[in-house]
Design an enzyme around this catalytic site. Structure first.
Site, PDB file in Angstrom:
ATOM      1  N   PRO A   1      28.400  53.498  68.966  1.00  0.00           N
ATOM      2  CA  PRO A   1      29.069  54.497  67.603  1.00  0.00           C
ATOM      3  C   PRO A   1      29.064  55.828  68.551  1.00  0.00           C
ATOM      4  O   PRO A   1      27.346  56.329  68.704  1.00  0.00           O
ATOM      5  CB  PRO A   1      28.148  54.261  66.557  1.00  0.00           C
ATOM      6  CG  PRO A   1      27.045  53.420  66.695  1.00  0.00           C
ATOM      7  CD  PRO A   1      27.289  52.901  68.159  1.00  0.00           C
TER       8      PRO A   1
ATOM      9  N   VAL B   1      28.799  60.241  68.911  1.00  0.00           N
ATOM     10  CA  VAL B   1      28.928  61.237  68.011  1.00  0.00           C
ATOM     11  C   VAL B   1      29.271  62.366  68.557  1.00  0.00           C
ATOM     12  O   VAL B   1      28.304  62.386  70.303  1.00  0.00           O
ATOM     13  CB  VAL B   1      27.201  61.835  66.940  1.00  0.00           C
ATOM     14  CG1 VAL B   1      27.677  62.781  66.355  1.00  0.00           C
ATOM     15  CG2 VAL B   1      27.705  60.798  65.814  1.00  0.00           C
TER      16      VAL B   1
ATOM     17  N   ASP C   1      24.970  58.056  71.674  1.00  0.00           N
ATOM     18  CA  ASP C   1      25.012  56.655  70.938  1.00  0.00           C
ATOM     19  C   ASP C   1      24.030  57.165  69.352  1.00  0.00           C
ATOM     20  O   ASP C   1      22.791  56.939  69.386  1.00  0.00           O
ATOM     21  CB  ASP C   1      24.640  55.663  72.102  1.00  0.00           C
ATOM     22  CG  ASP C   1      24.039  54.029  70.955  1.00  0.00           C
ATOM     23  OD1 ASP C   1      24.286  53.822  69.973  1.00  0.00           O
ATOM     24  OD2 ASP C   1      23.623  53.483  72.387  1.00  0.00           O
ATOM     25  N   HIS C   2      25.017  56.338  68.415  1.00  0.00           N
ATOM     26  CA  HIS C   2      24.602  56.961  67.713  1.00  0.00           C
ATOM     27  C   HIS C   2      23.089  56.153  66.734  1.00  0.00           C
ATOM     28  O   HIS C   2      22.708  56.166  65.469  1.00  0.00           O
ATOM     29  CB  HIS C   2      25.202  57.428  66.250  1.00  0.00           C
ATOM     30  CG  HIS C   2      25.056  58.352  65.245  1.00  0.00           C
ATOM     31  ND1 HIS C   2      23.798  58.659  64.807  1.00  0.00           N
ATOM     32  CD2 HIS C   2      25.671  59.482  64.699  1.00  0.00           C
ATOM     33  CE1 HIS C   2      23.172  59.716  63.767  1.00  0.00           C
ATOM     34  NE2 HIS C   2      24.102  59.995  63.468  1.00  0.00           N
ATOM     35  N   ARG C   3      23.280  54.266  67.366  1.00  0.00           N
ATOM     36  CA  ARG C   3      22.742  53.686  66.548  1.00  0.00           C
ATOM     37  C   ARG C   3      20.631  54.481  66.961  1.00  0.00           C
ATOM     38  O   ARG C   3      19.887  53.333  67.101  1.00  0.00           O
ATOM     39  CB  ARG C   3      22.764  52.225  67.365  1.00  0.00           C
ATOM     40  CG  ARG C   3      23.703  51.633  67.354  1.00  0.00           C
ATOM     41  CD  ARG C   3      24.248  50.396  68.098  1.00  0.00           C
ATOM     42  NE  ARG C   3      24.319  51.272  69.309  1.00  0.00           N
ATOM     43  CZ  ARG C   3      24.142  50.247  70.642  1.00  0.00           C
ATOM     44  NH1 ARG C   3      24.447  49.155  70.149  1.00  0.00           N
ATOM     45  NH2 ARG C   3      24.973  50.467  71.805  1.00  0.00           N
TER      46      ARG C   3
END
Length: 532
Positions: A326, A328, A502-504
């Site tokens: 995901p 951002v 990587d927003h994880r």
């Protein structure tokens, strides 16, 4: 003088095919061992293929721009002092082929004898074994006695599926597929297996009439389990694309259906007429959506470029990254007046030491310093183990636009190299990437990536992460833009930054803090010289 064939080798790990971009030799050229003879583009990179022989190029089997599977012959050489390459021939296959020709000849010269002789055994039980080389190899690998396997292929030939069934102990299935080949006495003919257990009889004229009436292509098909036919009839059916078990017949031999060449020809003609009728019906009703699309494609005059090689690999990697991590993107801008002045002062010194000093070495050093403060930006996610892997190396990838697409050479161990060392390495890697001379190893092992779209004049973007990394920093163009100093708007050299994460693994606050640290070092580049 002997002939040697050279097959395309595996030019990269896991590569199944490659595009032959260009030949470096021509027929008649003398080559030496390890001399490059062709350039091949795989889904990884452009590589040179070396010759395995000393000799003369006799023939080139592939055209430039053609896709070649690994293992296909690409060159034939004439080599002195070498034994001639002999094609591998399966003894039983050669014997089968010879006997099949003899059977055809026997039928042609003596039909009466053919129709009254004994049925040829097509299994290994008490006779020869008819099997493809691949089936024989599989039997050896699985420890199966191929002589005990009933064949389900044409003429009772043993297939790979038959071997696997025998290996799994599915004797009933193998026997059913084989259709009892070779068990019956009768005219010299070959038994065929079919799909339906229902026996139906009819003549070729009925089949033809059924097809002309607009029925399906097998509307009047017999659908038998087994059919007797002479070898020449069997060959004719194969050429016509007809399944003998579907050919209607009133003739029989020893209680089994017997098909003649005339019946095969009539049935084949009936199928063709039915297909033609179907085609005319579709045309009368109007073009289907698929046909309309195809017509548009043909008539639009657009150029079509194959989607393969490095271009396809880039696309697949970008899709994997975008739909796995995901994204951002954090945008910011930093005033770099001092950086512009410092680089200008140091350019002359760098040239004296054979280095071309761009802004990139400064930015790499600033990024490495920030990564040390925020290690989660220098990590990967091991999903299988459920762990975040914090890297202890600082290998910075530099995205480079080439004619084949975007390549990312990696500057290794940037924390241990001086500003000038990084400058030389970046210059070398970028040049070789654009000339397609870079190796696969030089594009692996990155922990964080920089992409400089500002070189074309852009400011901000939303870069796609170079998966499985967790961050990528996009650089806009360094230009004079309005900036506020001491309450006044002035012109200042500014550098736009676009950081995708990587927003994880990385939160937005951490991304902003990382970007602020990078900007602090670029605003005061003298701090970078302490570690240079």
């Amino acid at each position: 003088m002997a002939t040697k064939e050279f097959k395309l080798p595996d030019v990269g790990e896991g590569v199944a095919e490659g595009e032959l971009v260009s030949w470096l030799v021509s027929p008649g050229d003398t080559v030496t061992e390890d001399q490059a003879v062709a350039e091949v583009e795989t889904d990884k990179a452009l590589v040179e293929v070396p010759s395995p022989y000393n000799g003369t190029v006799k023939e080139l089997h592939v055209s430039e721009g053609e896709m070649v599977p690994v293992g296909d012959v690409i060159i034939t050489y004439e080599v002195e002092g070498e034994a001639e390459d002999e094609p591998e021939v399966d003894v039983d296959d050669a014997e089968d082929a010879g006997e099949a020709r003899a059977d055809d000849a026997a039928e042609t010269t003596d039909t009466a004898e053919t129709e009254t002789g004994e049925t040829e055994q097509s299994s290994g039980k008490g006779g020869r074994v008819f099997a493809a080389p691949s089936a024989r190899r599989l039997a050896r690998e699985l420890g199966v006695d191929i002589g005990s396997v009933d064949g389900s292929g044409p003429g009772g030939r043993v297939t790979e599926g038959d071997v696997r069934s025998a290996a799994e102990g599915d004797a009933e299935s193998a026997t059913a597929d084989a259709g009892g080949a070779g068990d019956d006495a009768g005219p010299r003919s070959v038994e065929f297996s079919g799909k339906s257990a229902t026996k139906r009889k009819g003549d070729a004229e009925q089949a033809t009439n059924g097809q002309r009436a607009g029925g399906a292509s097998t509307a009047e098909a017999a659908g038998r389990e087994r059919t007797l036919a002479a070898p020449a009839t069997r060959k004719l059916a194969e050429d016509e694309g007809v399944d003998l078990n579907d050919v209607p017949t009133d003739e029989a031999r020893d209680g089994e259906a017997f098909v003649t060449q005339e019946a095969v020809l009539q049935y084949a003609e009936a199928q063709r007429e039915a297909q033609q009728a179907d085609a005319e019906a579709v045309q009368a009703e109007g073009e289907t959506t698929e046909e309309l699309v195809a017509a548009d494609v043909e008539d639009d005059g657009a150029e079509r470029v194959p989607y393969r090689g490095v271009r396809r690999t880039i696309g697949e990697q970008m899709a994997k990254s975008k739909y796995t991590a995901p994204h951002v993107t954090h945008h910011d801008s930093v005033v770099v007046d001092d950086l512009v002045d410092l680089r200008e002062e140091m350019k002359g010194v760098a040239e004296e030491r054979d280095a071309k000093l761009t802004y990139m070495p400064f930015i790499i050093k600033a990024v490495v310093a920030a990564l040390k403060e925020y290690p989660y930006l220098n990590s990967t996610l091991d999903e299988e183990a459920g762990e975040i892997v914090l890297k202890d190396e600082y290998n910075i990838g530099i995205a480079v636009a080439t004619d084949a697409g975007l390549m990312v050479p990696v500057v290794k161990e940037c924390d241990r190299k001086s500003m000038l060392e990084i400058a030389r390495e970046v210059s070398d890697l970028v040049e070789r990437a654009r000339n397609r001379k870079i190796s696969r190893e030089e594009m692996q092992g990155g922990t964080f990536t920089l992409t400089n779209f500002g070189a074309i004049g852009g400011e901000y973007a939303t870069p796609i992460i170079n998966f499985p990394e967790v961050g990528i920093l996009g650089l806009g163009a360094i230009e004079e833009r309005p900036a506020v100093r001491d309450g006044e708007v002035v012109a200042a050299s500014t550098l736009p930054l676009s950081l995708s994460i990587d927003h994880r693994i990385v939160d937005g606050a951490v991304a902003a803090a990382f970007a602020n640290t990078v900007m602090e070092y670029l605003d005061e580049p003298q701090l970078l010289l302490l570690d240079a």
